[in-house]
Design a protein around this motif. Structure first.
Motif, short mmCIF file in Angstrom:
data_model
loop_
_atom_site.label_atom_id
_atom_site.label_comp_id
_atom_site.label_asym_id
_atom_site.label_seq_id
_atom_site.Cartn_x
_atom_site.Cartn_y
_atom_site.Cartn_z
N THR A 69 0.61 -1.14 -0.36
CA THR A 69 -0.44 0.24 0.18
C THR A 69 0.63 1.58 0.01
O THR A 69 0.93 2.55 -0.21
N GLY B 138 -1.10 6.14 2.08
CA GLY B 138 -1.65 5.02 1.24
C GLY B 138 -2.63 4.54 2.33
O GLY B 138 -2.45 4.61 3.75
N HIS B 139 -3.63 3.05 2.51
CA HIS B 139 -4.36 3.52 2.74
C HIS B 139 -5.55 2.16 2.50
O HIS B 139 -5.37 2.08 1.08
N LYS B 140 -5.42 0.92 3.25
CA LYS B 140 -5.68 -0.08 2.90
C LYS B 140 -7.46 -0.12 2.60
O LYS B 140 -7.65 0.17 4.16
N GLY B 141 -8.09 -0.18 1.88
CA GLY B 141 -9.41 -0.26 2.38
C GLY B 141 -10.15 -0.97 3.37
O GLY B 141 -9.74 -2.33 3.20
N THR B 142 -10.83 -0.42 4.24
CA THR B 142 -11.48 -1.50 4.71
C THR B 142 -12.90 -1.24 5.15
O THR B 142 -13.57 -0.73 4.82
N ARG C 243 -13.52 0.40 9.86
CA ARG C 243 -14.25 1.56 9.22
C ARG C 243 -14.35 2.35 9.56
O ARG C 243 -13.70 4.30 9.81
N ASN D 244 -5.63 8.50 8.59
CA ASN D 244 -7.07 9.09 9.55
C ASN D 244 -6.00 10.42 10.04
O ASN D 244 -6.74 11.81 10.01
N ILE E 137 -5.12 10.77 -0.45
CA ILE E 137 -4.30 8.93 0.24
C ILE E 137 -5.44 8.13 -0.62
O ILE E 137 -5.96 8.42 -1.23
N ARG F 154 -5.91 4.86 -1.91
CA ARG F 154 -6.96 3.96 -1.33
C ARG F 154 -6.29 2.55 -2.11
O ARG F 154 -5.85 2.35 -3.79
N THR F 155 -5.62 1.08 -1.57
CA THR F 155 -5.26 0.52 -1.83
C THR F 155 -6.24 -1.20 -1.13
O THR F 155 -7.00 -0.79 -0.44
N ARG F 156 -6.39 -1.68 -2.00
CA ARG F 156 -7.25 -3.48 -1.06
C ARG F 156 -6.27 -3.88 -0.82
O ARG F 156 -5.63 -4.39 -1.64
#
Length: 147
Positions: free
Chosen positions: A14, A114-118, A123, A131, A143, A145-147
């Motif tokens: 990420t 980076g932020h991995k989606g939750t 979340r 955040n 930000i 967003r990656t999975r």
């Protein structure tokens, strides 16, 4: 548009995507890139045994200084290959604080994290690096967003 861009990395996939996007933005804007990572000083013996059992959100704290330097150099190499001026910062302490401190010191125009989606209840939990950075940044924040 942007003269100074700060990107945080912890060596994860990420964060790697955040670095790649920050490099492209810096290249397009002819901006200087500032790559930041955080660490806590620990001896190498506990790192090797404890890192195996550490939760993913705490892995940043279990890195030796030379591992941190190698991670920063890898990110800097991506920037240099793209023709982007780059500086690296290894900061002891909390990752969000490290990113915010460098952004203030360098008068950043943009922070990239980076932020991995939750999903679900996760979340809504506060305290993630993106955040905290977004709520306390002295500039705009992207930000990734990656999975």
């Amino acid at each position: 548009m942007f003269a100074a861009i700060v990107v945080g990395t912890d060596g994860s996939d990420t964060a790697g995507e955040a670095v790649r996007q920050a490099v492209e933005l810096a290249r397009t804007a002819a901006a200087r890139l500032h790559v930041v990572t955080a660490y806590e000083p620990v001896s190498s013996a506990p790192v090797r045994s404890d890192a195996w059992h550490a939760p993913s959100h705490a892995e940043w704290a279990l890195r030796r200084r030379d591992d941190v330097e190698a991670m920063l150099e890898a990110a800097a190499a991506i920037a240099r290959e793209a023709g982007v001026g780059v500086a690296v910062y290894a900061r002891q302490g909390d990752p969000a604080d490290a990113v915010l401190d460098v952004a203030e010191e360098q008068h950043a125009d943009l922070i990239v994290v980076g932020h991995k989606g939750t999903t679900g209840a996760k979340r809504f939990l506060l305290g993630t690096v993106p955040n905290r950075v977004s709520h306390h940044a002295p500039c705009s924040v992207l930000i990734v967003r990656t999975r």
